[in-house]
Write a protein that holds these residues in place. Structure first.
Motif, mmCIF file in Angstrom:
data_model
loop_
_atom_site.group_PDB
_atom_site.id
_atom_site.type_symbol
_atom_site.label_atom_id
_atom_site.label_comp_id
_atom_site.label_asym_id
_atom_site.label_seq_id
_atom_site.Cartn_x
_atom_site.Cartn_y
_atom_site.Cartn_z
ATOM 1 N N GLY A 25 33.934 57.647 53.230
ATOM 2 C CA GLY A 25 33.972 56.525 52.294
ATOM 3 C C GLY A 25 35.323 55.825 52.281
ATOM 4 N N HIS A 26 36.401 56.619 52.386
ATOM 5 C CA HIS A 26 37.734 56.011 52.433
ATOM 6 C C HIS A 26 37.923 55.196 53.717
ATOM 7 C CE1 HIS A 26 41.982 55.623 51.471
ATOM 8 N NE2 HIS A 26 42.275 55.991 52.708
ATOM 9 N N ILE A 27 37.439 55.722 54.833
ATOM 10 C CA ILE A 27 37.543 54.981 56.098
ATOM 11 C C ILE A 27 36.731 53.691 56.016
ATOM 12 C CG2 ILE A 27 36.941 55.058 58.550
ATOM 13 C CD1 ILE A 27 37.607 58.029 58.510
ATOM 14 N N ASP A 28 35.576 53.760 55.364
ATOM 15 C CA ASP A 28 34.750 52.554 55.199
ATOM 16 C C ASP A 28 35.470 51.496 54.380
ATOM 17 O OD1 ASP A 28 32.588 50.876 55.385
ATOM 18 O OD2 ASP A 28 31.502 51.812 53.727
ATOM 19 N N LEU A 29 36.181 51.914 53.323
ATOM 20 C CA LEU A 29 36.939 50.954 52.516
ATOM 21 C C LEU A 29 38.072 50.317 53.314
ATOM 22 C CD1 LEU A 29 37.187 52.754 49.054
ATOM 23 C CD2 LEU A 29 35.768 50.784 49.671
ATOM 24 N N ASN A 65 36.587 47.777 55.754
ATOM 25 C CA ASN A 65 36.188 46.527 55.092
ATOM 26 C C ASN A 65 37.402 45.701 54.668
ATOM 27 O OD1 ASN A 65 33.445 47.078 55.345
ATOM 28 N ND2 ASN A 65 33.386 48.206 53.402
ATOM 29 N N MET A 66 38.481 46.390 54.301
ATOM 30 C CA MET A 66 39.686 45.660 53.924
ATOM 31 C C MET A 66 40.296 44.964 55.131
ATOM 32 S SD MET A 66 43.029 47.120 51.946
ATOM 33 C CE MET A 66 43.369 48.267 53.289
ATOM 34 N N LEU A 67 40.284 45.632 56.304
ATOM 35 C CA LEU A 67 40.822 45.006 57.507
ATOM 36 C C LEU A 67 39.944 43.852 57.978
ATOM 37 C CD1 LEU A 67 41.971 48.191 59.487
ATOM 38 C CD2 LEU A 67 43.385 46.584 58.188
ATOM 39 N N LEU A 68 38.661 43.950 57.723
ATOM 40 C CA LEU A 68 37.735 42.882 58.110
ATOM 41 C C LEU A 68 37.622 41.798 57.043
ATOM 42 C CD1 LEU A 68 34.866 45.014 59.706
ATOM 43 C CD2 LEU A 68 36.645 43.708 60.885
ATOM 44 N N THR A 105 30.963 48.740 42.971
ATOM 45 C CA THR A 105 31.523 49.803 42.131
ATOM 46 C C THR A 105 31.212 51.175 42.714
ATOM 47 O OG1 THR A 105 31.252 48.388 40.190
ATOM 48 C CG2 THR A 105 31.574 50.737 39.801
ATOM 49 N N VAL A 106 30.003 51.340 43.199
ATOM 50 C CA VAL A 106 29.628 52.620 43.818
ATOM 51 C C VAL A 106 30.470 52.876 45.062
ATOM 52 C CG1 VAL A 106 27.764 53.841 44.994
ATOM 53 C CG2 VAL A 106 27.306 52.609 42.876
ATOM 54 N N GLN A 107 30.674 51.873 45.889
ATOM 55 C CA GLN A 107 31.479 52.035 47.090
ATOM 56 C C GLN A 107 32.935 52.389 46.774
ATOM 57 O OE1 GLN A 107 31.090 48.533 49.533
ATOM 58 N NE2 GLN A 107 28.892 48.832 49.886
ATOM 59 N N LEU A 108 33.451 51.864 45.665
ATOM 60 C CA LEU A 108 34.837 52.150 45.293
ATOM 61 C C LEU A 108 34.993 53.537 44.662
ATOM 62 C CD1 LEU A 108 35.879 48.691 43.786
ATOM 63 C CD2 LEU A 108 36.595 49.657 45.974
#
Length: 223
Positions: free
Chosen positions: A81-85, A88-91, A110-113
């Motif tokens: 989940g942290h890698i996914d965040l 998404n921030m880099l993209l 909210t769920v993703q965070l």
């Protein structure tokens, strides 16, 4: 500042770790149900099953063996989940919460965070709970060992004969050795048990042993 200069984290008790694990699994289960309601049935059911596993394995017992599995999967889930965040921030597609967005989108963001942080909290409390359980088991083993040493039987139990070893006196099933007394001596079993009236080692008088005649005695008789 180095790591040695930081204040160490306080050691939590078993009850505090159980409460922390209970809160972490409750939040995980709630996030899983929310995902299922938002349409992500697969990820929601996976998170809900993981929370159920952690909830059932928080107490000491046979079910606590599954706590290691919960810690491992929760740590992997939080890492992904942290890698996914970060991705998404880099993209430039960070899951932001805004008033202009629909409610369902804000809930999904909210769920993703929250999923990475909650997963890491569950893994931390589960790992600390495992360490506390192992510490309690070691202390109980040491306490039982000390009690066993303090209440050791005396005299110690006799040794048993190992296969291939010659018989030893005093072992179970072996006859009591009897001293070899001379002929006519006192060798009853009462001497060994202390029931005999005679003094130990005192037997009947021995017969005189004839001495061999030397060469000088015939010469004296002839004279």
């Amino acid at each position: 500042l180095g790591l040695n200069e930081l204040a160490p984290m306080p050691e939590l008790s078993m009850q505090a770790l159980q409460r922390g694990l209970l809160v972490a699994t409750f939040v995980q289960g709630s996030l899983g149900l929310l995902r299922m309601c938002l349409g992500d049935f697969f990820s929601g059911s996976y998170t809900l099953l993981l929370a159920t596993l952690g909830y059932n394995s928080r107490h000491p017992g046979p079910a606590s063996n599954w706590l290691k599995t919960y810690v491992l999967i929760s740590f992997i889930n939080g890492t992904m989940g942290h890698i996914d965040l970060v991705q998404n921030m880099l993209l430039q597609n960070f899951p932001a919460i805004a008033v202009s967005l629909p409610l369902s989108v804000n809930l999904m963001h909210t769920v993703q965070l929250l999923v990475p942080g909650v997963s890491f909290c569950g893994a931390y409390f589960g790992w600390q709970h495992l360490k506390a359980q192992r510490k309690v088991m070691v202390e109980a083993y040491q306490r039982d060992l000390i009690m066993m040493l303090e209440q050791a039987p005396w005299p110690p139990p006799p040794l048993y004969q190992l296969p291939g070893m010659p018989p030893m006196p005093g072992m179970p099933g072996m006859p009591v050795p009897v001293a070899n007394f001379p002929a006519g001596g006192h060798g009853c079993a009462g001497c060994h048990s202390g029931e005999c009236g005679r003094p130990r080692g005192v037997g009947a008088p021995l017969a005189p042993v004839p001495e061999a005649c030397s060469d000088e005695e015939p010469e004296k008789k002839e004279q």
